[in-house]
Each structure stands twice: as C-alpha cells, then as structure tokens.
Scaffold this motif. Structure first.
Motif, PDB file in Angstrom:
ATOM      1  N   PHE A 197      17.359  86.208  38.758  1.00 33.79           N
ATOM      2  CA  PHE A 197      17.647  84.940  38.100  1.00 33.79           C
ATOM      3  C   PHE A 197      19.146  84.844  37.844  1.00 33.79           C
ATOM      4  O   PHE A 197      19.735  85.733  37.221  1.00 33.79           O
ATOM      5  CB  PHE A 197      16.876  84.858  36.788  1.00 33.79           C
ATOM      6  CG  PHE A 197      16.978  83.523  36.101  1.00 33.79           C
ATOM      7  CD1 PHE A 197      16.539  82.364  36.720  1.00 33.79           C
ATOM      8  CD2 PHE A 197      17.512  83.420  34.825  1.00 33.79           C
ATOM      9  CE1 PHE A 197      16.620  81.134  36.094  1.00 33.79           C
ATOM     10  CE2 PHE A 197      17.595  82.198  34.184  1.00 33.79           C
ATOM     11  CZ  PHE A 197      17.151  81.050  34.826  1.00 33.79           C
ATOM     12  N   PRO A 198      19.822  83.789  38.312  1.00 35.14           N
ATOM     13  CA  PRO A 198      21.291  83.768  38.254  1.00 35.14           C
ATOM     14  C   PRO A 198      21.885  83.460  36.894  1.00 35.14           C
ATOM     15  O   PRO A 198      23.050  83.795  36.648  1.00 35.14           O
ATOM     16  CB  PRO A 198      21.666  82.666  39.260  1.00 35.14           C
ATOM     17  CG  PRO A 198      20.475  81.780  39.327  1.00 35.14           C
ATOM     18  CD  PRO A 198      19.280  82.656  39.085  1.00 35.14           C
ATOM     19  N   ASN A 251      26.196  98.198  41.232  1.00 35.14           N
ATOM     20  CA  ASN A 251      25.606  96.860  41.374  1.00 35.14           C
ATOM     21  C   ASN A 251      24.487  96.635  40.362  1.00 35.14           C
ATOM     22  O   ASN A 251      23.441  96.059  40.667  1.00 35.14           O
ATOM     23  CB  ASN A 251      25.121  96.624  42.799  1.00 35.14           C
ATOM     24  CG  ASN A 251      26.266  96.487  43.779  1.00 35.14           C
ATOM     25  OD1 ASN A 251      27.309  95.916  43.454  1.00 35.14           O
ATOM     26  ND2 ASN A 251      26.101  97.031  44.981  1.00 35.14           N
ATOM     27  N   LEU A 252      24.729  97.133  39.151  1.00 36.70           N
ATOM     28  CA  LEU A 252      23.849  96.934  37.992  1.00 36.70           C
ATOM     29  C   LEU A 252      22.463  97.515  38.213  1.00 36.70           C
ATOM     30  O   LEU A 252      21.454  96.953  37.777  1.00 36.70           O
ATOM     31  CB  LEU A 252      23.736  95.445  37.643  1.00 36.70           C
ATOM     32  CG  LEU A 252      25.030  94.634  37.549  1.00 36.70           C
ATOM     33  CD1 LEU A 252      24.753  93.254  36.969  1.00 36.70           C
ATOM     34  CD2 LEU A 252      26.087  95.360  36.740  1.00 36.70           C
ATOM     35  N   ALA A 298      30.020  80.651  41.702  1.00 43.64           N
ATOM     36  CA  ALA A 298      30.609  80.005  42.877  1.00 43.64           C
ATOM     37  C   ALA A 298      31.702  80.861  43.503  1.00 43.64           C
ATOM     38  O   ALA A 298      32.093  80.606  44.645  1.00 43.64           O
ATOM     39  CB  ALA A 298      31.173  78.639  42.494  1.00 43.64           C
ATOM     40  N   LEU A 299      32.215  81.838  42.781  1.00 41.19           N
ATOM     41  CA  LEU A 299      33.166  82.787  43.345  1.00 41.19           C
ATOM     42  C   LEU A 299      32.479  84.088  43.729  1.00 41.19           C
ATOM     43  O   LEU A 299      32.782  84.676  44.766  1.00 41.19           O
ATOM     44  CB  LEU A 299      34.282  83.094  42.336  1.00 41.19           C
ATOM     45  CG  LEU A 299      35.123  81.921  41.843  1.00 41.19           C
ATOM     46  CD1 LEU A 299      36.130  82.403  40.798  1.00 41.19           C
ATOM     47  CD2 LEU A 299      35.844  81.237  42.996  1.00 41.19           C
ATOM     48  N   GLY A 300      31.546  84.543  42.897  1.00 40.79           N
ATOM     49  CA  GLY A 300      30.904  85.832  43.121  1.00 40.79           C
ATOM     50  C   GLY A 300      29.995  85.851  44.325  1.00 40.79           C
ATOM     51  O   GLY A 300      29.961  86.847  45.078  1.00 40.79           O
ATOM     52  N   ALA A 319      29.098  91.947  40.304  1.00 46.50           N
ATOM     53  CA  ALA A 319      27.957  92.784  40.672  1.00 46.50           C
ATOM     54  C   ALA A 319      26.644  92.035  40.451  1.00 46.50           C
ATOM     55  O   ALA A 319      25.679  92.213  41.209  1.00 46.50           O
ATOM     56  CB  ALA A 319      27.975  94.075  39.861  1.00 46.50           C
ATOM     57  N   HIS A 320      26.592  91.192  39.434  1.00 47.47           N
ATOM     58  CA  HIS A 320      25.393  90.373  39.205  1.00 47.47           C
ATOM     59  C   HIS A 320      25.158  89.432  40.383  1.00 47.47           C
ATOM     60  O   HIS A 320      23.997  89.210  40.786  1.00 47.47           O
ATOM     61  CB  HIS A 320      25.545  89.568  37.914  1.00 47.47           C
ATOM     62  CG  HIS A 320      24.467  88.552  37.709  1.00 47.47           C
ATOM     63  ND1 HIS A 320      23.170  88.887  37.383  1.00 47.47           N
ATOM     64  CD2 HIS A 320      24.499  87.190  37.810  1.00 47.47           C
ATOM     65  CE1 HIS A 320      22.450  87.775  37.276  1.00 47.47           C
ATOM     66  NE2 HIS A 320      23.229  86.748  37.528  1.00 47.47           N
TER      67      HIS A 320
END
Length: 644
Positions: free
Chosen positions: A126-127, A535-536, A149-151, A115-116
C-alpha cells in the motif's frame, strides 16, 4: 504551436524601435490577439558561384558544427548538469558514507521513503501508509511527503545501487532539472534572448534557497514541473481549447502532488496573486478571460480531484493523520536581513553570519545578497511602466512579507507581529512552513532578471554597447557572491555488516521488529538507514516522521510517534554518556514497550558513539549482550512473546 499557445506570451516584446508592444499575457494574460511574429535572423548573402571541388570538406565541417538552437539548448542543459554535479560532488565521492555536515536526519528519512517505493513496485505494498517504521502504529505517508513520483521512477537505481545513491541522483537531477525547465519555458514562451532565459534558469535552479534545501530535501528542489504548471495556467486564460488545457494542467498538478504538495500550493497561490495583480491594472481583461479560465479550472478540478481524492482522504482522514504542523516549525520565519545576505552554501556565504537569520541551515529561503536585492529593486523601478513587471513585483513582495512569519525581525531583533499570525490557522495554511514563501520571491527575481537582460540586449541605440557592458557587470556583481559551492558534508557510520550480511534474518520474523539502539527518532536516524538498506525487509519502532500527538488520529502534528520511555532513556545515554541507575519500575515499563513493539532483537553497533554506556544500560534492562560481527545483540524473543 496551436492558436491557443502563441509565442512570446509573457513579457514585453521589444519592437524595432526599442519600444515595447503587448503580447497576450504581457497585456494581461487574457488577450486573444496574436503577438508580432517572432523575428528570425536574416541569413548572410552567399557567393554567386561556388567551386564544388574547392573547400567542400571545410563547408561540410561548418555545416556539421553550426551553432543551431538545439545545440545551444543542449549546451545550456549540460552546463546546468555540470553545475549540479559540482554542488553534489562531495556526496558523490561516497553516497552511503557522507551526509550534509550540519544536519543528517532528512536524508535518512528520504532514503527510507525511496526504499518504500521499491516495496510498492515489487511487492504491491500500500503506497500511502506503512507499518515498517513506528511499528505498530505506523506512519501516514501521504502526510509525510513520501515522494512517490520521484521514488517509483528511481526503483531500478535503488535496487542496483541502494537508496543512498538514489538520494544523491535526485538532488543532482532536481537542481539541474529545475534550472533546465525554467530555461525551456522562458526561452520558448517568455523571452526571445537565450541568454536572458539561461540567466533566469540558472538563478531559479541554483539560488541560495535551492542550495540550502539540496542538503536535505530533494522533494522541495525538484521543481521541474512548476514552470510548465505556471505556463499552462497562463495559457488557459486565453485558451481556445479550455477542456484540453484543463486536462493537461490536471495531469501536471497530480504528478506534482506526489512530489511535494506544499510547493504545489505555493505555485497555485503565486499564480492567483499574479493574475489578480494583472486584473487590478487592467480590469477589462476579465471579460475575455473568465469563460476559458472557468471551464479549464473546472475540468482541472474534476480530473485532478478524481485522481487525488483517495490519497487526500488517506492524508487527512486516514490512520495516523494529523491536523496542522508541529509548533516547532509553525513559526519558522525569515529575518528581513536575510534577503540581503548570501546563503551559506555560496561563494560569499558565511555560516556564522547566517545563523540568526534563518530557522536553520536547511531553511535559508530568503537569501539573495545585497547586490542582487538592490538590482531586483532597480529592475522594478526601471521597467515599472510594464504591467507584468508591476504584477511580478507585487507577487514577490506579497510572499516576501508572508515569509517573515508570525514575528517580524531585523537582525534577530523582533519588531512587530507579522500578517502570518492571522493566517496560520486557516485550512491548508496551517500545514505550511512560512519561511518557504521566500522561494516564491526567489522565482520572481529570476523572471525579473530574464526581462531585464532581454530589454538590455534588445536596445538599438548608440549607447547599446555601453548598456550591455553595464548589464554584464551588474549580473556578475549580483550572481558571483551567491555562486553555488559544493555542499559541505561529514562522514556517517556505515550500515552494520550484521544488517548487510542478512544475519538479522535468523532472529526477526515478519510480524516482529528489530530495535536499533538508540531507538530511531528525529535525532537518531541510523536505524532508518539500516532498514532502507534492506528495502525495509524488517520493521523498526520509532523513527523520524510527522504524526498526531500521542498517536491519536486528527490531533495536531508532532515529530515522532508516541513518547517512549525506553527511547528517551537511551537517547539521553547516547548524548551524555552517563549510565543511569534503574529501578524495577523502569525495567517493567521498558519490557512493556518492547512487548508492544513485538521486539525480536535489540541491536547496538560496536562503533556507536557512547556504545559502552549504552550497552551497560540495555544489559541492566534485559540482560547480557552477545557480540555478533560488528554489533551487540540482545535476543528478547522469550521476553516479548505474548504466548510465553
């Protein structure tokens, strides 16, 4: 294929007499002499003349359905995908309502991270750090394997179907993709026999260690880049274009770092040990390898270092950074007997038998079974004259020993201190879970299986058919006990309608928190799933993550944030069902914590385990509750507003 990337560059290549010749990597990973040309099958002789009017449709059908290498590869990939769907079938029935039966915290954490990724893409968040949980301290996501890289590629799926579906998609693709990647690399660059590559790919993708992590850790089982990283490392030892090859390796390393850094470190260590083992056997190879290797590694270091410099700075020196793992996992090690037992999620697995052989059911990293363990040893003894086999054996044994941890044991009986005791405090290694070194040994066994199958199928002696029959029997005996079974699952409570219907939006401002009851922690992660389902869009206190002790950046790591009085109190009520007697001091401390969290509402699902004792306890702290849809809520804005 460029001159820098010759075919057949890893294992012994059988010659026409049944003997073996050395390819570049087989001879030491550094020779520049081209290997023998790949032998192509000779076409069957055709009739001298064919009547064009006779059997034209049949000939067309034969051409259409000819078993080409491409179709063979697609069939293998399809088999791997079907196997992955079989393993995850029980979760696919209800992704949001089912979870691994033995432990459920990690899936909730991964769903939170997925969700981040949505917020990163849609809102430019900011990731590498977030305050959406563990508010107001926040969480260092680079230090928590946020699977960016997956999300990020999964954002469309997460938006359309939710993070629970994205989770099971990642698990399915991680298993099938890892098996397919090993098959691809092995079949193109290591062995000539497709069966040999398929057997190794199957084992590397569906080994007991992979099945164990599939319940909880899609970031660990997503190893589809590792075969290509290993291949590129071997290529650069004899590369004629070291700058280009170093740049390609840097890109692979960078992407893998955003999947799982620990697995990337394992890959680097395994490649290093393997190459050293090769050079020890043939030291003269170093003279041809050092120049391309040095140039490529320098290019890789500069490029990957530039791409990862800021993320790594945040990880090690940014807010909520920690140094070293929690003591709870630092001494996780494998029991020696674990290498001779099938894993729990396999046909021959036995949960009760495995309970004392691994740290927990999510870390069964060494389980091979008696038959496969003995066959692996037999392969090494059989092919011991091949340098690559000796190097593989040394690599597998080295990491098997490290995986035993600080205390070496046999059937849960401690024997002596292990070498990990002296390595655990080294930089980078202090953040490693030692039991996972067993996954390196698993991959080594997979490659040994490929070499053995290739050798058996290349025999041209009178006894070849008998040897192949024995080889098939040995494979069945080795792989059948550890054949994958569907992951065992249990139901979990649904996300409350109060959350999914957005009724919470009338209470919670962007700078306030929604406090799930019990407060989210390592053992209570349902509140994290609530936030992930939106989604937070709202913040929560607490959660399941790694952070520095007491919230001080740079301290050793621990699970969870600062100790919370109200959190620990409600967790005890949730587990025991006993309503405690509270005094005014506890009420004041609890109110101070709610103010620190800027709590807007406290939310308790009506169907929560021990909901009634929890409701009475919270009412004793902040006053009466109000029922709304399927939850009890406490509106505490008047109590926590700093201007009040």
């Amino acid at each position: 294929m460029t001159p820098a990337e010759p075919r057949g560059d890893f294992p012994p290549v059988p010659d026409a007499s049944g003997g073996f010749t050395d390819s570049p990597v087989r001879a030491g990973a550094v020779a520049t002499v081209e290997p023998p040309a790949r032998v192509e099958p000779v076409a069957a002789p055709q009739p001298a003349a064919v009547d064009p009017s006779a059997g034209s449709a049949g000939a067309g059908d034969r051409r259409r359905w000819r078993w080409t290498p491409r179709r063979r590869d697609l069939a293998v990939y399809g088999l791997f995908l079907l196997a992955a769907l079989w393993v995850t079938s029980q979760i696919w029935i209800d992704p949001a309502g089912r979870v691994a039966s033995l432990y459920s915290s990690d899936p909730a954490q991964v769903q939170f991270f997925l969700a981040h990724s949505v917020r990163v893409v849609l809102h430019g968040e900011f990731p590498f750090y977030t305050e959406q949980f563990n508010y107001p301290d926040g969480v260092n996501l680079m230090a928590n394997t946020a699977v960016l890289a997956l999300g990020i590629p999964m954002v469309p799926v997460t938006l359309l179907f939710g993070p629970a579906v994205s989770f099971v998609v990642l698990v399915t693709c991680g298993l099938a993709g890892t098996a397919a990647a090993w098959y691809r690399v092995l079949s193109r660059h290591v062995v000539r026999n497709p069966l040999a590559a398929a057997v190794a790919g199957w084992f590397c993708g569906f080994s007991p260690a992979m099945l164990s992590h599939a319940n909880w850790h899609p970031n660990i089982i997503s190893q589809f880049l590792l075969p290509f990283i290993v291949w590129r490392v071997l290529v650069i030892t004899r590369s004629r274009r070291p700058v280009r090859d170093g740049a390609l390796l840097a890109l692979l390393v960078t992407v893998q770092a955003f999947i799982n850094e620990e697995i990337l470190l394992f890959t680097a260590l395994a490649c290093g040990v393997f190459l050293i083992a090769m050079l020890v056997q043939r030291p003269g190879l170093w003279s041809a390898a050092w120049r391309p290797l040095g140039i490529a590694v320098a290019v890789c270091t500069v490029l990957a270092g530039s791409l990862l410099a800021y993320p790594l700075y945040v990880q090690f020196a940014g807010p909520m950074a920690y140094h070293g793992l929690s003591d709870a996992v630092r001494d996780y090690g494998n029991d020696i007997a674990a290498f001779f037992a099938p894993g729990s999620p396999t046909l021959g697995g036995n949960e009760r038998a495995n309970v004392n052989l691994a740290p927990n059911y999510s870390e069964e990293n060494a389980f091979l079974g008696w038959s496969l363990a003995l066959i692996a040893v037999g392969i090494v003894l059989w092919l011991r004259r091949e340098p690559v086999v000796r190097a593989l054996a040394a690599t597998g044994a080295f990491f098997a020993v490290l995986s035993l941890g600080e205390r070496v044991s046999w059937w849960d009986r401690e024997l002596f201190t292990g070498p990990w005791e002296y390595l655990v405090r080294l930089p980078l290694l202090d953040a490693v879970v030692p039991t996972r070194f067993g996954m390196i040994t698993t991959v080594v066994v997979g490659v040994l299986l490929a070499l053995a199958v290739e050798r058996v199928w290349s025999l041209r002696t009178a006894e070849a058919r008998t040897m192949r029959t024995l080889g098939v029997a040995a494979l069945v005996m080795a792989l059948l006990p550890i054949a994958p079974m569907p992951l065992k699952v249990t139901s979990r409570p649904p996300v409350p309608k109060f959350i999914t219907a957005d009724r919470w939006r009338g209470y919670v401002a962007p700078d306030q928190t929604l406090v799930p009851i019990p407060v989210p922690s390592m053992g209570n992660t349902h509140g994290m799933r609530w936030a992930a389902a939106t989604n937070l869009d709202f913040k929560i206190p607490g959660g399941y993550f790694l952070a520095p002790r007491n919230g001080n950046t740079g301290d050793p790591g621990r699970f969870g944030g600062r100790p919370s009085g109200i959190g620990e109190l409600l967790e005890e009520v949730a587990s025991t069902g006993r309503t405690p007697k509270l005094d005014d001091r506890q009420r004041r401390r609890s109110l101070d914590e709610l103010r620190h969290w800027r709590a807007a509402i406290l939310v308790l699902p009506v169907g929560q385990h021990n909901a009634e004792p929890l409701r009475r306890t919270v009412e004793d702290l902040v006053g009466p509750a109000r029922r709304e849809l399927d939850v009890w809520i406490w509106d505490v804005r008047a109590l926590t507003d700093p201007s009040a």
